[in-house]
Write a protein that holds these residues in place. Structure first.
Motif, PDB file in Angstrom:
ATOM      1  N   LEU A 172       0.580  -1.176   0.057  1.00 19.30           N
ATOM      2  CA  LEU A 172      -0.493   0.294   0.290  1.00 19.30           C
ATOM      3  C   LEU A 172       0.545   1.069  -0.009  1.00 19.30           C
ATOM      4  O   LEU A 172       0.278   2.139  -0.772  1.00 19.30           O
ATOM      5  CB  LEU A 172      -0.776   0.321   1.184  1.00 19.30           C
ATOM      6  N   VAL A 173       2.191   1.160   0.871  1.00 18.92           N
ATOM      7  CA  VAL A 173       2.973   2.702   0.321  1.00 18.92           C
ATOM      8  C   VAL A 173       4.277   1.891  -0.052  1.00 18.92           C
ATOM      9  O   VAL A 173       5.430   3.146  -0.125  1.00 18.92           O
ATOM     10  CB  VAL A 173       3.071   3.083   2.035  1.00 18.92           C
ATOM     11  N   ASP A 174       4.472   1.059  -0.607  1.00 16.81           N
ATOM     12  CA  ASP A 174       5.672   0.911  -0.799  1.00 16.81           C
ATOM     13  C   ASP A 174       6.619  -0.271  -0.276  1.00 16.81           C
ATOM     14  O   ASP A 174       7.550   0.778  -0.225  1.00 16.81           O
ATOM     15  CB  ASP A 174       6.129   1.261  -2.232  1.00 16.81           C
ATOM     16  N   ASN A 175       6.347  -0.277   0.822  1.00 15.59           N
ATOM     17  CA  ASN A 175       7.442  -0.849   2.456  1.00 15.59           C
ATOM     18  C   ASN A 175       8.286  -1.885   1.188  1.00 15.59           C
ATOM     19  O   ASN A 175       7.637  -3.120   0.601  1.00 15.59           O
ATOM     20  CB  ASN A 175       6.833  -0.685   3.764  1.00 15.59           C
ATOM     21  N   VAL A 176       9.102  -2.269   2.076  1.00 16.75           N
ATOM     22  CA  VAL A 176      10.274  -3.488   1.972  1.00 16.75           C
ATOM     23  C   VAL A 176      10.258  -4.038   3.325  1.00 16.75           C
ATOM     24  O   VAL A 176      10.240  -3.632   4.847  1.00 16.75           O
ATOM     25  CB  VAL A 176      11.289  -2.615   1.562  1.00 16.75           C
ATOM     26  N   SER A 177      10.136  -5.836   2.463  1.00  8.94           N
ATOM     27  CA  SER A 177      10.578  -6.364   3.824  1.00  8.94           C
ATOM     28  C   SER A 177      11.051  -7.525   3.788  1.00  8.94           C
ATOM     29  O   SER A 177      10.700  -8.395   2.975  1.00  8.94           O
ATOM     30  CB  SER A 177       8.738  -7.037   4.823  1.00  8.94           C
ATOM     31  N   PRO A 178      12.194  -7.249   3.636  1.00 10.61           N
ATOM     32  CA  PRO A 178      12.822  -8.400   3.300  1.00 10.61           C
ATOM     33  C   PRO A 178      12.842 -10.116   4.022  1.00 10.61           C
ATOM     34  O   PRO A 178      12.905 -10.315   4.856  1.00 10.61           O
ATOM     35  CB  PRO A 178      14.791  -7.840   3.492  1.00 10.61           C
ATOM     36  N   LEU A 179      12.620 -10.630   1.957  1.00 11.92           N
ATOM     37  CA  LEU A 179      12.069 -12.430   2.653  1.00 11.92           C
ATOM     38  C   LEU A 179      13.495 -12.344   3.695  1.00 11.92           C
ATOM     39  O   LEU A 179      13.146 -14.163   4.172  1.00 11.92           O
ATOM     40  CB  LEU A 179      11.633 -12.740   1.820  1.00 11.92           C
ATOM     41  N   SER A 180      14.759 -12.281   3.546  1.00 15.40           N
ATOM     42  CA  SER A 180      15.316 -13.229   4.052  1.00 15.40           C
ATOM     43  C   SER A 180      15.497 -13.002   5.150  1.00 15.40           C
ATOM     44  O   SER A 180      16.625 -14.339   6.373  1.00 15.40           O
ATOM     45  CB  SER A 180      17.122 -11.996   3.292  1.00 15.40           C
ATOM     46  N   TYR A 181      14.399 -12.128   5.911  1.00 16.09           N
ATOM     47  CA  TYR A 181      15.225 -11.573   7.534  1.00 16.09           C
ATOM     48  C   TYR A 181      13.257 -11.759   8.456  1.00 16.09           C
ATOM     49  O   TYR A 181      14.093 -11.073   9.085  1.00 16.09           O
ATOM     50  CB  TYR A 181      15.997 -11.477   8.230  1.00 16.09           C
TER      51      TYR A 181
END
Length: 524
Positions: A172-181
């Motif tokens: 919705l706000v183009d936040n980033v959740s790195p899938l590695s951690y």
């Protein structure tokens, strides 16, 4: 040039500030929280009341209107049948189904709550009359047709997420959740995952996004077209027009992770910082035990009264054997065979109970609101996770050292009693809860103050477009640099392949030429 004395400068500053704050007063705000679950609305209720107290005109669509009228606070009640999870979760056991089937369980819940809002006569009247609002506040949970109302009401859009963020809310706000951690919210992992855990978390996240885009969004778009006249065709663009996301999470309780500027952590903004006095009978019951009291609740979605006789019998047997008084959220008026040291009620002022100095332990389902309240008051917990994010909440609580989990689907009297006594008698759990509580409280401003500040900041700066990252204007290939990576590595690779092919062809021509020459020499 006109000179200003210190006094006139001060008066001018006061006039400027007065006009500045006056410009905020009277903002017309619409808040939509249609869920039947009380916890989702509790998460935002204090925030909405605080906005009203600051002079904003707040209209709230929910299933939980105020018992007493509040100034600047207007309720638009919706009748929404409570979702009975006991039809799905049998005796604390979530059914053995695939991840995709589990995601499907929420479809009816989400679409029916969206429909209830869109078909409401008041909402239809606003749409027909062309009414406008300055701000639309919504629960950010896969109800995209409601997000799109901001366009029709010419309102800025603010989302509130009761469980923090995940890969779908990030979008919705183009936040980033790195899938590695950053593990999937429905996983059972911490931020330190091994290869197989990262693989499973990636699998869950991909399914989440596929389900969201190919099942939830089409249904939401259909609802939008059904109830909104002359709907805007670019539905996907509207839903990414959030000015602000308020996330019920904090790194001291959850995990440290990146956020874009307009995604703000406000964990605990639902908690009143001045605990109220408990009802006299509850207060006397807690104080009657020399060793203190334990509070037990499975939250608002699971009712203890619906547990099997076997489980209720085990719970009563364990509680009766403990040298503590037990407050048990039990939704029936009677509990046959109830031990003398057990006090039942269908409702408890949970935060006020956890604030009581003689309450030593919280036995909980591990919902995020309950976990935050536990840390707010520095109490250890025994966790009984049953569904959704409760598992990951308990994994994090255990990793931080203030909790112990048991399997609620298969627990025994001996196992439950052992877990309770371990947490109560081993001082490390209470000490760690107190340490995490200090970390949580060590903030420059209270969570509710932060939520109000950034909401009014959004109003002051007309949606604060300068806080939005440019990613919202990129497509999938641009956002993930697939186009540039293709050029960077693909073109050289193609040139290399072409060069090798060309060399191969040249070598064949040369070899053929040699063969012809050799044959001529032999003939001669």
């Amino acid at each position: 040039m006109k000179k200003y004395t210190p006094l006139t400068s001060l008066l001018l500053l006061l006039v400027i500030n007065a006009s500045f704050f006056e410009s905020l007063n009277g903002a017309k705000i619409l808040a939509i929280f249609p869920f039947s679950g009380r916890s989702q609305y509790i998460c935002a209720e204090n925030y909405l009341k605080a906005l009203a107290a600051r002079g904003h005109n707040v209209t709230v669509i929910s299933a939980f209107p105020q018992a007493k009228p509040l100034q600047n606070f207007n309720d638009v009640p919706i009748v929404f049948e409570s979702h009975d999870w006991s039809d799905i979760i049998l005796d604390g056991n979530f059914p053995s189904i695939s991840t995709w089937e589990a995601l499907d369980l929420g479809i009816d819940f989400l679409t029916s709550s969206t429909r209830k809002v869109l078909e409401h006569p008041e909402v239809q009247k606003w749409l027909t009359n062309g009414d406008t609002f300055d701000l639309l506040i919504v629960e950010a949970l896969e109800q995209d047709a409601l997000y799109a109302l901001a366009h029709h009401f010419k309102a800025l859009l603010v989302g509130v997420s009761s469980f923090g963020t995940d890969i779908r809310i990030d979008e919705l706000v183009d936040n980033v959740s790195p899938l590695s951690y950053i593990p999937a919210v429905t996983s059972h992992f911490t931020d330190h995952m091994n290869f197989y855990q990262r693989l499973e978390s990636l699998y869950i996240s991909v399914l989440d996004m596929l389900h969201y885009h190919y099942k939830i969004l089409p249904l939401q778009y259909d609802l939008y077209r059904e109830y909104v006249k002359n709907p805007t065709t670019d539905f996907m663009e509207i839903r990414k027009n959030f000015s602000l996301l308020l996330l019920n999470q904090h790194f001291s309780i959850g995990l440290p992770r990146p956020y874009v500027p307009n995604a703000i952590e406000v964990a605990g903004f639902h908690i009143s910082h001045k605990p109220k006095s408990l009802p006299t009978d509850m207060e006397e019951f807690i104080n009657a035990s020399a060793n203190g009291a334990i509070y037990f609740s499975l939250g608002s979605n699971i009712n203890s009264k619906n547990l099997s006789k076997e489980k209720i019998s085990i719970l009563m047997k364990v509680f009766a054997a403990l040298p503590y008084n037990i407050l048990w959220k039990f939704e029936a008026p009677e509990l046959p065979g109830k031990p003398k040291n057990v006090y039942i009620s269908k409702w408890f002022p949970q935060a006020d109970i956890l604030a009581h100095p003689k309450v030593k332990l919280f036995i909980t389902h591990g919902g995020l609101l309950s976990t935050i309240e536990t840390i707010h008051y520095g109490k250890p917990i025994v966790g009984m996770a049953i569904m959704y994010d409760q598992f990951i909440n308990m994994v994090r609580a255990e990793a931080k050292g203030f909790a112990l989990s048991i399997n609620f689907g298969e627990f025994t009297a001996a196992g439950l009693k052992s877990a309770i006594l371990e947490v109560l008698q081993n001082p490390k759990y209470a000490q760690r809860a107190a340490e995490i509580s200090r970390l949580y409280h060590d903030q420059p401003m209270k969570p509710l103050e932060r939520a109000i500040y950034w909401t009014e900041y959004t109003l002051r700066h007309h949606g604060a477009p300068h806080m939005r990252v440019a990613a919202r204007d990129l497509n999938f290939f641009e956002y993930h640099s697939i186009d540039t990576i293709t050029v960077l590595f693909g073109v050289p690779l193609c040139l290399l392949v072409f060069t090798l092919w060309l060399m191969y062809k040249l070598m064949k021509i040369i070899a053929r030429s040699w063969n012809v020459q050799n044959k001529k020499e032999k003939v001669n």
